[in-house]
Design a protein around this motif. Structure first.
Motif, PDB file in Angstrom:
ATOM      1  N   VAL A 108      12.999   8.465 -10.627  1.00  0.00           N
ATOM      2  CA  VAL A 108      12.486   9.146  -9.487  1.00  0.00           C
ATOM      3  C   VAL A 108      10.880   9.746 -10.552  1.00  0.00           C
ATOM      4  CG1 VAL A 108      11.860  11.331  -8.279  1.00  0.00           C
ATOM      5  CG2 VAL A 108      14.493  10.880  -8.368  1.00  0.00           C
ATOM      6  N   ALA A 109      12.009  10.490 -11.618  1.00  0.00           N
ATOM      7  CA  ALA A 109      10.698  10.271 -12.662  1.00  0.00           C
ATOM      8  C   ALA A 109       9.864   9.548 -12.550  1.00  0.00           C
ATOM      9  CB  ALA A 109      10.789  11.018 -13.728  1.00  0.00           C
ATOM     10  N   TRP A 110      10.296   8.155 -13.061  1.00  0.00           N
ATOM     11  CA  TRP A 110       9.815   6.921 -13.768  1.00  0.00           C
ATOM     12  C   TRP A 110       9.049   6.457 -12.124  1.00  0.00           C
ATOM     13  CZ3 TRP A 110       8.686   4.046 -17.776  1.00  0.00           C
ATOM     14  CH2 TRP A 110       8.940   2.546 -17.328  1.00  0.00           C
ATOM     15  N   MET A 111       9.181   6.402 -11.307  1.00  0.00           N
ATOM     16  CA  MET A 111       8.508   6.031  -9.736  1.00  0.00           C
ATOM     17  C   MET A 111       7.288   7.187  -9.727  1.00  0.00           C
ATOM     18  SD  MET A 111      10.030   3.198  -8.899  1.00  0.00           S
ATOM     19  CE  MET A 111       9.035   2.658  -7.031  1.00  0.00           C
ATOM     20  N   LEU A 112       7.672   8.275  -9.667  1.00  0.00           N
ATOM     21  CA  LEU A 112       6.515   9.024  -9.947  1.00  0.00           C
ATOM     22  C   LEU A 112       4.992   8.842 -10.903  1.00  0.00           C
ATOM     23  CD1 LEU A 112       8.367  12.033  -8.671  1.00  0.00           C
ATOM     24  CD2 LEU A 112       6.922  10.726  -6.805  1.00  0.00           C
ATOM     25  N   PHE A 113       6.170   9.049 -11.983  1.00  0.00           N
ATOM     26  CA  PHE A 113       4.506   8.974 -13.053  1.00  0.00           C
ATOM     27  C   PHE A 113       4.246   7.900 -13.803  1.00  0.00           C
ATOM     28  CE2 PHE A 113       6.804  13.514 -12.622  1.00  0.00           C
ATOM     29  CZ  PHE A 113       5.884  13.668 -11.783  1.00  0.00           C
ATOM     30  N   PHE A 114       5.588   6.680 -13.644  1.00  0.00           N
ATOM     31  CA  PHE A 114       4.731   4.975 -14.698  1.00  0.00           C
ATOM     32  C   PHE A 114       5.159   4.517 -14.495  1.00  0.00           C
ATOM     33  CE2 PHE A 114       7.509   9.266 -16.955  1.00  0.00           C
ATOM     34  CZ  PHE A 114       6.998   9.507 -17.728  1.00  0.00           C
ATOM     35  N   ASP A 115       4.833   3.691 -13.244  1.00  0.00           N
ATOM     36  CA  ASP A 115       5.490   2.666 -11.833  1.00  0.00           C
ATOM     37  C   ASP A 115       3.691   2.484 -11.872  1.00  0.00           C
ATOM     38  OD1 ASP A 115       6.664   0.543 -11.687  1.00  0.00           O
ATOM     39  OD2 ASP A 115       6.157   1.584  -8.713  1.00  0.00           O
ATOM     40  N   ARG A 116       3.338   1.927 -11.339  1.00  0.00           N
ATOM     41  CA  ARG A 116       2.042   0.692 -11.613  1.00  0.00           C
ATOM     42  C   ARG A 116       1.633   1.145 -10.273  1.00  0.00           C
ATOM     43  NH1 ARG A 116       1.686  -5.644 -10.152  1.00  0.00           N
ATOM     44  NH2 ARG A 116       1.030  -4.710  -8.186  1.00  0.00           N
ATOM     45  N   ASN A 117       2.614   1.628  -9.483  1.00  0.00           N
ATOM     46  CA  ASN A 117       2.501   2.426  -8.240  1.00  0.00           C
ATOM     47  C   ASN A 117       2.917   3.312  -8.461  1.00  0.00           C
ATOM     48  OD1 ASN A 117       1.190   0.159  -6.996  1.00  0.00           O
ATOM     49  ND2 ASN A 117       3.302  -0.249  -7.483  1.00  0.00           N
ATOM     50  N   ASP A 118       2.389   4.483  -8.969  1.00  0.00           N
ATOM     51  CA  ASP A 118       2.875   6.209  -9.170  1.00  0.00           C
ATOM     52  C   ASP A 118       2.143   6.587  -8.114  1.00  0.00           C
ATOM     53  OD1 ASP A 118       0.278   6.032 -10.257  1.00  0.00           O
ATOM     54  OD2 ASP A 118       1.116   7.066 -11.916  1.00  0.00           O
ATOM     55  N   LEU A 119       2.141   8.320  -8.585  1.00  0.00           N
ATOM     56  CA  LEU A 119       1.401   9.027  -6.551  1.00  0.00           C
ATOM     57  C   LEU A 119       0.191   8.687  -7.020  1.00  0.00           C
ATOM     58  CD1 LEU A 119       3.856  11.995  -7.055  1.00  0.00           C
ATOM     59  CD2 LEU A 119       3.155  10.432  -5.075  1.00  0.00           C
ATOM     60  N   SER A 147      -2.059   6.745  -8.067  1.00  0.00           N
ATOM     61  CA  SER A 147      -2.805   4.745  -7.758  1.00  0.00           C
ATOM     62  C   SER A 147      -2.682   5.210  -6.185  1.00  0.00           C
ATOM     63  CB  SER A 147      -1.315   4.058  -8.598  1.00  0.00           C
ATOM     64  OG  SER A 147      -1.927   4.007 -10.097  1.00  0.00           O
ATOM     65  N   GLN A 148      -1.646   5.774  -5.444  1.00  0.00           N
ATOM     66  CA  GLN A 148      -1.453   5.535  -4.204  1.00  0.00           C
ATOM     67  C   GLN A 148      -2.667   6.533  -3.508  1.00  0.00           C
ATOM     68  OE1 GLN A 148       0.352   4.171  -2.171  1.00  0.00           O
ATOM     69  NE2 GLN A 148       1.296   2.645  -4.531  1.00  0.00           N
ATOM     70  N   TYR A 149      -2.944   7.674  -4.033  1.00  0.00           N
ATOM     71  CA  TYR A 149      -3.841   8.655  -3.897  1.00  0.00           C
ATOM     72  C   TYR A 149      -5.403   7.731  -3.602  1.00  0.00           C
ATOM     73  CZ  TYR A 149      -7.306  12.462  -3.214  1.00  0.00           C
ATOM     74  OH  TYR A 149      -8.572  12.900  -3.166  1.00  0.00           O
ATOM     75  N   GLU A 150      -5.701   7.495  -5.188  1.00  0.00           N
ATOM     76  CA  GLU A 150      -6.676   6.462  -5.931  1.00  0.00           C
ATOM     77  C   GLU A 150      -6.978   5.250  -4.466  1.00  0.00           C
ATOM     78  OE1 GLU A 150      -6.430   5.378  -9.424  1.00  0.00           O
ATOM     79  OE2 GLU A 150      -7.492   7.649 -10.297  1.00  0.00           O
ATOM     80  N   TYR A 151      -5.836   4.150  -4.085  1.00  0.00           N
ATOM     81  CA  TYR A 151      -5.910   3.250  -2.445  1.00  0.00           C
ATOM     82  C   TYR A 151      -5.827   3.965  -1.529  1.00  0.00           C
ATOM     83  CZ  TYR A 151      -3.424   0.665  -6.736  1.00  0.00           C
ATOM     84  OH  TYR A 151      -2.989   0.493  -8.196  1.00  0.00           O
ATOM     85  N   ARG A 152      -5.399   5.228  -0.986  1.00  0.00           N
ATOM     86  CA  ARG A 152      -5.690   6.104   0.332  1.00  0.00           C
ATOM     87  C   ARG A 152      -6.953   6.047   0.256  1.00  0.00           C
ATOM     88  NH1 ARG A 152      -1.811   6.086   4.655  1.00  0.00           N
ATOM     89  NH2 ARG A 152      -1.464   5.534   2.769  1.00  0.00           N
ATOM     90  N   SER A 153      -7.691   6.794  -1.107  1.00  0.00           N
ATOM     91  CA  SER A 153      -9.205   7.351  -1.044  1.00  0.00           C
ATOM     92  C   SER A 153      -9.829   6.907  -1.170  1.00  0.00           C
ATOM     93  CB  SER A 153      -8.964   7.931  -1.695  1.00  0.00           C
ATOM     94  OG  SER A 153      -9.222   7.115  -3.462  1.00  0.00           O
ATOM     95  N   GLN A 154      -9.537   5.636  -1.832  1.00  0.00           N
ATOM     96  CA  GLN A 154     -10.520   3.585  -1.909  1.00  0.00           C
ATOM     97  C   GLN A 154     -10.261   2.758   0.295  1.00  0.00           C
ATOM     98  OE1 GLN A 154      -9.331   0.622  -4.253  1.00  0.00           O
ATOM     99  NE2 GLN A 154     -11.576   0.244  -5.024  1.00  0.00           N
TER     100      GLN A 154
END
Length: 100
Positions: free
Chosen positions: A20-31, A33-40
């Motif tokens: 869970v820590a890896w997926m939330l903070f270290f992965d290429r699609n972390d939180l 990045s997802q927020y930036e993609y959504r705002s874009q």
């Protein structure tokens, strides 16, 4: 307290926490990045709506210019400073004041 120690000594729980820590903070699609993609994406949707409205406006102007002779003459005079042979055209350019 003993229950918490047992929980942290469980290898499945530790692996799950690491995953869970890896997926939330270290992965290429972390939180973040997802927020930036959504705002874009929202920005692009707004731009798309703006350009669709502008395209419709230009289409109506083009239709009106191709059918209405007076409108075409007005457009040519305003945009391209065209004139009739017996007319003079004066272009007035306003200087920007310090308050503008």
């Amino acid at each position: 307290m003993k229950r918490i120690v047992e929980l942290f000594s469980n290898k499945y729980f530790l692996v799950s926490i690491c995953f869970v820590a890896w997926m939330l903070f270290f992965d290429r699609n972390d939180l973040l990045s997802q927020y930036e993609y959504r705002s874009q994406l929202n920005k692009f949707k707004n731009e798309k709506a703006f350009y669709i409205a502008e395209i419709e406006k230009v289409k109506t102007d083009l239709d009106e210019l191709s059918t209405n002779r007076e409108r075409l003459e007005k457009f040519a005079r305003e945009k391209y400073l065209m004139k009739k042979d017996d007319e003079d055209v004066y272009v007035i350019i306003r200087e920007k004041s310090e308050t503008d």
